[in-house]
Design an enzyme around this catalytic site. Structure first.
Site, PDB file in Angstrom:
ATOM      1  N   ASP A 234     -10.579  21.693  -3.769  1.00  0.00           N
ATOM      2  CA  ASP A 234     -11.794  22.389  -3.816  1.00  0.00           C
ATOM      3  C   ASP A 234     -11.484  23.572  -3.508  1.00  0.00           C
ATOM      4  OD1 ASP A 234     -14.731  23.280  -2.931  1.00  0.00           O
ATOM      5  OD2 ASP A 234     -15.186  21.545  -1.885  1.00  0.00           O
TER       6      ASP A 234
ATOM      7  N   ILE B 115     -18.439  28.455 -26.270  1.00  0.00           N
ATOM      8  CA  ILE B 115     -17.438  27.907 -27.105  1.00  0.00           C
ATOM      9  C   ILE B 115     -17.586  26.797 -27.120  1.00  0.00           C
ATOM     10  CG2 ILE B 115     -15.121  27.259 -25.877  1.00  0.00           C
ATOM     11  CD1 ILE B 115     -15.135  30.225 -25.659  1.00  0.00           C
TER      12      ILE B 115
ATOM     13  N   GLY C 224     -10.428  22.820 -12.979  1.00  0.00           N
ATOM     14  CA  GLY C 224     -11.338  23.416 -13.318  1.00  0.00           C
ATOM     15  C   GLY C 224     -11.202  22.910 -14.595  1.00  0.00           C
TER      16      GLY C 224
ATOM     17  N   LYS D   4     -19.611  36.572 -11.978  1.00  0.00           N
ATOM     18  CA  LYS D   4     -19.186  37.459 -13.195  1.00  0.00           C
ATOM     19  C   LYS D   4     -18.781  38.645 -12.926  1.00  0.00           C
ATOM     20  CE  LYS D   4     -18.095  33.859 -15.031  1.00  0.00           C
ATOM     21  NZ  LYS D   4     -17.085  32.766 -14.702  1.00  0.00           N
TER      22      LYS D   4
ATOM     23  N   TYR E 155     -25.197  33.325 -12.360  1.00  0.00           N
ATOM     24  CA  TYR E 155     -23.790  32.854 -12.544  1.00  0.00           C
ATOM     25  C   TYR E 155     -23.480  34.650 -13.288  1.00  0.00           C
ATOM     26  CZ  TYR E 155     -20.450  31.778 -16.473  1.00  0.00           C
ATOM     27  OH  TYR E 155     -19.862  31.833 -17.015  1.00  0.00           O
TER      28      TYR E 155
ATOM     29  N   GLY F  72     -13.271  19.839 -17.761  1.00  0.00           N
ATOM     30  CA  GLY F  72     -14.337  20.682 -17.752  1.00  0.00           C
ATOM     31  C   GLY F  72     -14.380  21.499 -19.421  1.00  0.00           C
ATOM     32  N   GLN F  73     -15.323  21.811 -19.821  1.00  0.00           N
ATOM     33  CA  GLN F  73     -15.269  22.052 -21.460  1.00  0.00           C
ATOM     34  C   GLN F  73     -13.807  22.890 -21.937  1.00  0.00           C
ATOM     35  OE1 GLN F  73     -17.525  24.653 -22.929  1.00  0.00           O
ATOM     36  NE2 GLN F  73     -17.426  23.985 -25.163  1.00  0.00           N
TER      37      GLN F  73
HETATM   38  C1  AKB Z   1     -23.195  29.571 -19.936  1.00  0.00           C
HETATM   39  O1  AKB Z   1     -24.200  29.580 -21.256  1.00  0.00           O
HETATM   40  O2  AKB Z   1     -23.364  30.002 -19.483  1.00  0.00           O
HETATM   41  C2  AKB Z   1     -21.836  29.753 -21.038  1.00  0.00           C
HETATM   42  C3  AKB Z   1     -21.086  31.454 -20.628  1.00  0.00           C
HETATM   43  C4  AKB Z   1     -22.006  32.042 -21.991  1.00  0.00           C
HETATM   44  O3  AKB Z   1     -20.081  31.674 -19.906  1.00  0.00           O
HETATM   45  N1  AKB Z   1     -21.318  29.464 -22.127  1.00  0.00           N
END
Ligand code: AKB
Length: 320
Positions: A54, A173, A9, A147, A143, A12-13
């Protein structure tokens, strides 16, 4: 033993800033930046080894680990919360199957792994204020589900196979180098670009939506500090609450106005992202990270805003 690090990654940011940060500490040649479908930043390609992988392809990933003789992985490749709601199947595939592969290959090659979790690992019935390290985790976004599953999987690989997997629950972040993509906390970065360029911002979250946030230099520091921490002092592993400050869009707008008095914020609520934000904590208790590995942020809220305005203004004016 010299560290040989691979970052997934890396376009990415967080990845695009973590790679130079790690190269500065461990040497340019010892940090391999890996992207997938986004081109890697030129500065990264020009300053050390880089490649494409990948993470869903276990054989390809194992081959990169062998090729570069890797003994530590910062596994940042992931789909964030808002993108995850648009394509939950892809979020599961990358966030879970990708992580599973990285953990499986670690069984053979014995590298340490940094695995970011998130405030998204909490849900609507988690205590909202001063959210404890160990508490109810029943998230409602895909998401968030990936996690929590990732945190559990990482702890399992540590207990069962001795894979040294560690992680933090990142808050939103804030940074001025690479914009985030597909997150719910993205407003806290977008607002700076819009304030500097157009003096106005339409926010997709309600004015009083409290969320934990952190400035990028502290996020980088936290990640490396945890990976360097004495394992005998760690009671937790996956994943530590870490935060710098808890703010809402209206507080952020007021602080920005100190530097750009003409700045105006208005609101057009996106129900999906508002729903996600409402299910996350207002503020986390990060005392376990402070006690177990000495976590302490350098930037408070006003210091972050001052630095963002200065650095981003310089960058945007240079680009004009
Ligand atoms: C998001 O907003 O999905 C991320 C996070 C808080 O994991 N920045």
């Amino acid at each position: 033993m010299a560290k040989r690090i691979l970052v997934t990654g890396a376009a990415g940011q967080i990845g695009s800033e973590l790679v130079p940060f790690l190269r500065n500490i461990y040497g340019n040649d010892n940090v391999v930046a890996c992207g997938h479908n986004k081109p890697l930043p030129v500065e990264i390609v020009n300053t050390g080894p880089s490649d494409y992988v990948d993470v869903r392809n276990v054989a390809e990933f194992a081959e990169k680990i062998k090729k570069y003789d890797i003994n530590m992985v910062y596994h940042l490749a992931a789909i964030l919360s808002a993108s995850g709601e648009k394509n939950p199947q892809l979020a599961w595939d990358i966030n879970i199957n990708g992580l599973y592969n990285v953990l499986e290959v670690a069984r053979e090659y014995h590298y340490g792994i940094f695995i970011p979790s998130s405030i998204a690992a909490f849900g609507p019935n988690t205590p909202k204020v001063n959210t404890p390290q160990d508490t109810i985790q029943r998230p409602t976004s895909m998401y968030g589900i990936t996690k929590v599953a990732g945190e559990l999987l990482a702890d399992y690989y540590w207990k069962k196979y001795g894979v040294d997997a560690r992680g933090v629950r990142y808050p939103g972040i804030i940074s001025y180098v690479t914009p985030p993509g597909g997150g719910t906390t993205d407003y806290a970065v977008e607002i700076f670009y819009e304030a500097i360029l157009h003096k106005r911002y339409t926010c997709f979250l309600k004015h009083d939506t409290m969320l934990d946030m952190m400035y990028m230099p502290d996020a980088l520091k936290a990640s490396v500090q945890l990976m360097e921490a004495d394992p005998y002092k760690l009671k937790h592993r996956n994943a530590f609450n870490v935060t710098s400050f808890s703010i809402n869009p209206s507080m952020l707008a007021e602080e920005i106005k100190k530097y750009i008095p003409e700045f105006v914020i208005d609101y057009e609520i996106d129900p999906v992202r508002q729903g996600i934000a409402d299910s996350w904590p207002d503020s986390m208790d990060d005392s376990c990270a402070r006690q177990e590995w000495g976590w302490k942020p350098d930037y408070d809220f006003p210091a972050m805003v001052k630095d963002m305005i200065e650095k981003l203004s310089a960058k945007l004016l240079k680009d004009k």
